[in-house]
Design a protein around this motif. Structure first.
Motif, PDB file in Angstrom:
ATOM      1  N   GLU A   6       0.829  -1.202   0.000  1.00 33.34           N
ATOM      2  CA  GLU A   6       0.000   0.000   0.000  1.00 33.34           C
ATOM      3  C   GLU A   6       0.864   1.252   0.000  1.00 33.34           C
ATOM      4  OE1 GLU A   6      -2.054  -2.746   3.183  1.00 33.34           O
ATOM      5  OE2 GLU A   6      -0.029  -2.090   2.674  1.00 33.34           O
ATOM      6  N   SER A  21      -3.201   3.570  -2.774  1.00 30.35           N
ATOM      7  CA  SER A  21      -2.941   2.600  -3.837  1.00 30.35           C
ATOM      8  C   SER A  21      -2.471   1.290  -3.225  1.00 30.35           C
ATOM      9  CB  SER A  21      -1.870   3.123  -4.789  1.00 30.35           C
ATOM     10  OG  SER A  21      -2.257   4.313  -5.414  1.00 30.35           O
ATOM     11  N   CYS A  22      -2.754   0.213  -3.910  1.00 28.81           N
ATOM     12  CA  CYS A  22      -2.305  -1.111  -3.480  1.00 28.81           C
ATOM     13  C   CYS A  22      -1.846  -1.865  -4.723  1.00 28.81           C
ATOM     14  CB  CYS A  22      -3.429  -1.858  -2.786  1.00 28.81           C
ATOM     15  SG  CYS A  22      -3.039  -3.588  -2.403  1.00 28.81           S
ATOM     16  N   ARG A  72      -9.968  -0.302  -9.849  1.00 25.02           N
ATOM     17  CA  ARG A  72      -8.802  -1.135 -10.142  1.00 25.02           C
ATOM     18  C   ARG A  72      -8.276  -0.827 -11.529  1.00 25.02           C
ATOM     19  NH1 ARG A  72     -12.688  -2.930 -13.236  1.00 25.02           N
ATOM     20  NH2 ARG A  72     -12.715  -5.002 -14.170  1.00 25.02           N
ATOM     21  N   THR A  78      -3.123  -2.928  -9.814  1.00 23.43           N
ATOM     22  CA  THR A  78      -3.254  -1.928  -8.760  1.00 23.43           C
ATOM     23  C   THR A  78      -4.722  -1.645  -8.441  1.00 23.43           C
ATOM     24  OG1 THR A  78      -1.173  -0.886  -9.420  1.00 23.43           O
ATOM     25  CG2 THR A  78      -2.655   0.417  -8.047  1.00 23.43           C
ATOM     26  N   TYR A  80      -7.190   0.976  -6.108  1.00 22.45           N
ATOM     27  CA  TYR A  80      -7.155   2.307  -5.518  1.00 22.45           C
ATOM     28  C   TYR A  80      -8.327   2.497  -4.555  1.00 22.45           C
ATOM     29  CZ  TYR A  80      -4.239   3.008  -9.655  1.00 22.45           C
ATOM     30  OH  TYR A  80      -3.273   2.886 -10.616  1.00 22.45           O
ATOM     31  N   GLN A  82     -10.085   5.972  -3.304  1.00 24.84           N
ATOM     32  CA  GLN A  82     -10.183   7.429  -3.269  1.00 24.84           C
ATOM     33  C   GLN A  82     -11.117   7.811  -2.133  1.00 24.84           C
ATOM     34  OE1 GLN A  82      -8.525   9.794  -4.938  1.00 24.84           O
ATOM     35  NE2 GLN A  82      -9.606  11.327  -3.691  1.00 24.84           N
ATOM     36  N   CYS A  96      -4.699  -3.160   2.660  1.00 24.24           N
ATOM     37  CA  CYS A  96      -5.156  -3.794   1.433  1.00 24.24           C
ATOM     38  C   CYS A  96      -5.108  -5.305   1.656  1.00 24.24           C
ATOM     39  CB  CYS A  96      -4.237  -3.379   0.292  1.00 24.24           C
ATOM     40  SG  CYS A  96      -4.574  -4.142  -1.286  1.00 24.24           S
TER      41      CYS A  96
END
Length: 123
Positions: A6, A21-22, A72, A78, A80, A82, A96
């Motif tokens: 993450e 983000s992951c 995604r 990745t 996300y 938000q 994550c």
């Protein structure tokens, strides 16, 4: 084995926004569902949101619905998160996680976990 990393946590004022983000090391049948969880000091880890790599289906906790958006990017492996209209009660370490199916997806019984990233919302 799937590794998750993450990034994007930090300090923000109430009402502000932050994006997490992951990045996953791989997408396998054991990691088809990606979830975000959070854990505040002295509290249990709680579900925030989840998404399917396959069809993009999403689910949210009632506490974040309308404020948080999970998405995604399959090409980048990745996921996300938000976060908008942040509140002090959103302060927590955000994790994550990944699992193979939608079964009990709101429970923290995922197979893979990231190291977590701190999100602090000041009032």
């Amino acid at each position: 084995q799937v590794y998750l990393v993450e990034s994007g946590g930090g300090l923000v004022q109430a009402g502000g926004s932050l994006g997490l983000s992951c990045v996953a090391s791989a997408r396998t049948f054991t990691s088809r569902i990606m979830g975000w969880f959070r854990q505040a000091p002295g509290k249990e880890r709680e579900f925030v949101a989840a998404i399917s790599w396959y069809d993009g289906m999403t689910y949210y906790a009632d506490s974040v619905k309308g404020r948080f958006t999970i998405s995604r990017d399959s090409a980048k492996n990745t996921v996300y998160l938000q976060m908008n209209s942040l509140e002090p009660t959103d302060t927590a370490v955000y994790y994550c996680a990944a699992k193979g199916s939608w079964s009990d997806f709101r429970l923290p019984n995922y197979a893979y976990w990231g190291q977590g990233t701190q999100v602090t919302v000041s009032s």
